[in-house]
Design an enzyme around this catalytic site. Structure first.
Site, PDB file in Angstrom:
ATOM      1  N   GLU A 146      14.226 -41.891 -28.144  1.00 39.85           N
ATOM      2  CA  GLU A 146      12.928 -42.000 -27.458  1.00 39.85           C
ATOM      3  C   GLU A 146      11.783 -41.629 -28.407  1.00 39.85           C
ATOM      4  O   GLU A 146      11.465 -40.451 -28.564  1.00 39.85           O
ATOM      5  CB  GLU A 146      12.905 -41.079 -26.225  1.00 39.85           C
ATOM      6  CG  GLU A 146      11.572 -41.137 -25.477  1.00 39.85           C
ATOM      7  CD  GLU A 146      11.517 -40.235 -24.238  1.00 39.85           C
ATOM      8  OE1 GLU A 146      12.421 -39.393 -24.058  1.00 39.85           O
ATOM      9  OE2 GLU A 146      10.562 -40.365 -23.462  1.00 39.85           O
ATOM     10  N   ARG A 201       5.315 -29.753 -11.956  1.00 43.67           N
ATOM     11  CA  ARG A 201       5.457 -30.751 -10.882  1.00 43.67           C
ATOM     12  C   ARG A 201       5.480 -30.044  -9.517  1.00 43.67           C
ATOM     13  O   ARG A 201       4.858 -30.504  -8.557  1.00 43.67           O
ATOM     14  CB  ARG A 201       6.745 -31.560 -11.045  1.00 43.67           C
ATOM     15  CG  ARG A 201       6.914 -32.226 -12.402  1.00 43.67           C
ATOM     16  CD  ARG A 201       6.277 -33.590 -12.500  1.00 43.67           C
ATOM     17  NE  ARG A 201       6.635 -34.233 -13.754  1.00 43.67           N
ATOM     18  CZ  ARG A 201       5.929 -34.132 -14.885  1.00 43.67           C
ATOM     19  NH1 ARG A 201       4.805 -33.439 -14.917  1.00 43.67           N
ATOM     20  NH2 ARG A 201       6.343 -34.746 -15.990  1.00 43.67           N
ATOM     21  N   LYS A 236      14.362 -45.961 -25.814  1.00 39.66           N
ATOM     22  CA  LYS A 236      13.439 -45.617 -24.724  1.00 39.66           C
ATOM     23  C   LYS A 236      12.032 -45.510 -25.305  1.00 39.66           C
ATOM     24  O   LYS A 236      11.600 -44.439 -25.727  1.00 39.66           O
ATOM     25  CB  LYS A 236      13.877 -44.294 -24.093  1.00 39.66           C
ATOM     26  CG  LYS A 236      12.931 -43.747 -23.046  1.00 39.66           C
ATOM     27  CD  LYS A 236      13.574 -42.658 -22.204  1.00 39.66           C
ATOM     28  CE  LYS A 236      12.568 -42.094 -21.231  1.00 39.66           C
ATOM     29  NZ  LYS A 236      13.179 -41.301 -20.171  1.00 39.66           N
ATOM     30  N   SER A 249       7.722 -43.986 -18.493  1.00 37.49           N
ATOM     31  CA  SER A 249       6.501 -44.388 -17.782  1.00 37.49           C
ATOM     32  C   SER A 249       5.262 -43.698 -18.363  1.00 37.49           C
ATOM     33  O   SER A 249       4.160 -44.246 -18.253  1.00 37.49           O
ATOM     34  CB  SER A 249       6.617 -44.152 -16.278  1.00 37.49           C
ATOM     35  OG  SER A 249       6.872 -42.814 -15.949  1.00 37.49           O
ATOM     36  N   GLY A 250       5.410 -42.531 -18.913  1.00 37.68           N
ATOM     37  CA  GLY A 250       4.359 -41.923 -19.740  1.00 37.68           C
ATOM     38  C   GLY A 250       3.050 -41.567 -19.055  1.00 37.68           C
ATOM     39  O   GLY A 250       2.048 -41.364 -19.734  1.00 37.68           O
ATOM     40  N   ARG A 263       8.295 -39.713 -13.977  1.00 37.86           N
ATOM     41  CA  ARG A 263       7.233 -39.644 -12.976  1.00 37.86           C
ATOM     42  C   ARG A 263       7.132 -40.898 -12.110  1.00 37.86           C
ATOM     43  O   ARG A 263       6.941 -40.812 -10.898  1.00 37.86           O
ATOM     44  CB  ARG A 263       5.891 -39.355 -13.659  1.00 37.86           C
ATOM     45  CG  ARG A 263       5.744 -37.921 -14.070  1.00 37.86           C
ATOM     46  CD  ARG A 263       4.679 -37.741 -15.118  1.00 37.86           C
ATOM     47  NE  ARG A 263       5.094 -38.233 -16.429  1.00 37.86           N
ATOM     48  CZ  ARG A 263       4.337 -38.187 -17.516  1.00 37.86           C
ATOM     49  NH1 ARG A 263       3.121 -37.701 -17.446  1.00 37.86           N
ATOM     50  NH2 ARG A 263       4.796 -38.622 -18.666  1.00 37.86           N
TER      51      ARG A 263
HETATM   52  P1  13P Z   1       8.105 -40.327 -17.739  1.00 38.41           P
HETATM   53  O1  13P Z   1       8.626 -41.622 -17.211  1.00 38.41           O
HETATM   54  O2  13P Z   1       7.506 -39.442 -16.671  1.00 38.41           O
HETATM   55  O3  13P Z   1       7.228 -40.506 -18.944  1.00 38.41           O
HETATM   56  O4  13P Z   1       9.360 -39.484 -18.210  1.00 38.41           O
HETATM   57  C1  13P Z   1      10.324 -40.087 -18.966  1.00 38.41           C
HETATM   58  C2  13P Z   1      10.903 -39.125 -19.894  1.00 38.41           C
HETATM   59  O5  13P Z   1      12.091 -38.911 -19.894  1.00 38.41           O
HETATM   60  C3  13P Z   1      10.030 -38.458 -20.860  1.00 38.41           C
HETATM   61  O6  13P Z   1      10.799 -37.850 -21.852  1.00 38.41           O
END
Ligand code: 13P
Length: 338
Positions: free
Chosen positions: A177, A33, A219, A261-262, A292
């Site tokens: 998640e 990043r 998640k 958000s992926g 992100r």
């Molecule tokens: P993103 O929203 O960028 O996908 O990150 C969330 C996250 O915690 C991924 O493990």
């Protein structure tokens, strides 16, 4: 704030349209990043960046929990205040990523299992003593030729359930998640199928392990077209298919679903969440746990320069507020014009 048990903690995090700021990038991911803005990924720069985020005005009212990486939960701000205390002072709970990343599965090309169960109980005890109220473990499911395999889904969902039980035994809420990755040219229906199989397996493993669903947060990914697919599903289709898949698999007593958000753009991540909350018809809170999609604009505005702190904080505050509105089904694209 006095929260007496995991059920109250889980409910608190997603109360009143609040969501989660995922700031648990590992050092290598944070490095990527920072590369994008030409900033060196040193311990001090990572600290300064995160201190700036956590002190943003928009944390209050919009963010109920922040997921941290091991380095960050131990760090202090430039003035000596622990970063985790800055988070608590904003009315949010500190949480911690506890998995140890991905390992290839033998005999399953292109598939991985998340590791970190070894020594987990001791690590969790230390995090609880530092004030962590919740934890996160990320499983990764890829879509491709003949995958995901049942073997990879089962191994990943079993590890998630083992971790969840351990987190609850240590008095912390587990965020489970199971991320079906957006990379690839697959259709939205293939994403639906992979997500459906993963959630089905996850909730059966959680039940087998005696995990308290009322003290758990999910998640998940949204059900979308693959990033490289030539046919991108629209906002309504994503919202409807994601909701169908969740309603089919997620027990009603779960307090909250907080999406990742992926790799979706900031606005699409907000628009999808808003569309689902406008449709309604479910009992859980439907909110966000974005990395992100909450940080991208703030990161760019900061670019490693102290003089940009206020505009950067303003970007984070704006996205946090927009996503809060989306989690209440009250967002409108016009609100993005500032
Ligand atoms: P993103 O929203 O960028 O996908 O990150 C969330 C996250 O915690 C991924 O493990």
């Amino acid at each position: 704030m006095s929260l007496n048990n995991i059920e109250e903690i889980a409910t608190y995090i997603v109360a009143e349209g609040k969501g989660i700021l995922a700031a648990d990038e590992s050092n290598p991911t944070c490095g990527k990043r920072f590369d994008s803005i030409g900033v060196e990924s040193t311990e001090e720069n990572r600290r300064d960046y995160r201190e700036m985020l956590f002190r943003s005005k928009g944390m209050k009212d919009n963010i109920g929990g922040v997921i941290l990486f091991d380095e960050t939960i131990r760090q202090s701000a430039a003035d000596g205040t622990l970063l985790r205390d800055i988070i608590s002072n904003q009315g949010a709970l500190p949480g911690i990523k506890v998995d140890k990343g991905l390992q290839p599965i033998e005999g399953c090309d292109g598939e991985t299992v998340t590791v970190g169960l070894e020594g987990l109980d001791e690590r969790l005890k230390e995090y609880a003593s530092m004030g962590a109220k919740f934890t996160k473990w990320r499983a990764v499911i890829n879509i491709g030729d003949g995958i995901p395999s049942d073997k990879s889904i089962d191994a990943n969902m079993k590890a998630l359930a083992d971790y969840a039980k351990c987190a609850q035994d240590n008095g912390m809420v587990p965020i489970v998640e199971p991320e079906v990755i957006m990379d690839g040219d697959h259709s939205i229906d293939e994403c639906y199928e992979a997500t459906d199989r993963s959630l089905n397996s996850l909730f059966s493993h959680l039940e087998q392990n005696g995990v308290n669903i009322k003290g758990t947060l999910l998640k998940p990914n949204m059900v979308t077209s693959g990033k490289d697919s030539s046919e991108q599903a629209g906002v309504n289709e994503v919202a409807k298919k994601t909701l169908d898949c969740l309603i089919k698999n997620v027990p009603a007593e779960l307090p909250g679903v907080t999406f990742l958000s992926g790799g979706q753009s900031d606005i699409l991540a907000t628009a999808h969440l808003d569309a689902m909350n406008k449709i309604g018809g479910f009992s859980w809170k439907l909110s966000f746990s974005y990395g992100r999609a909450l940080q991208a604009a703030a990161l760019k505005a900061w670019s490693g320069k102290a003089e940009n702190i206020f505009i950067s904080q303003d970007e984070l505050s704006h996205r946090a507020e927009m996503n809060k509105l989306a989690s209440l089904g009250k967002w409108d694209e016009e609100l993005e014009e500032r």
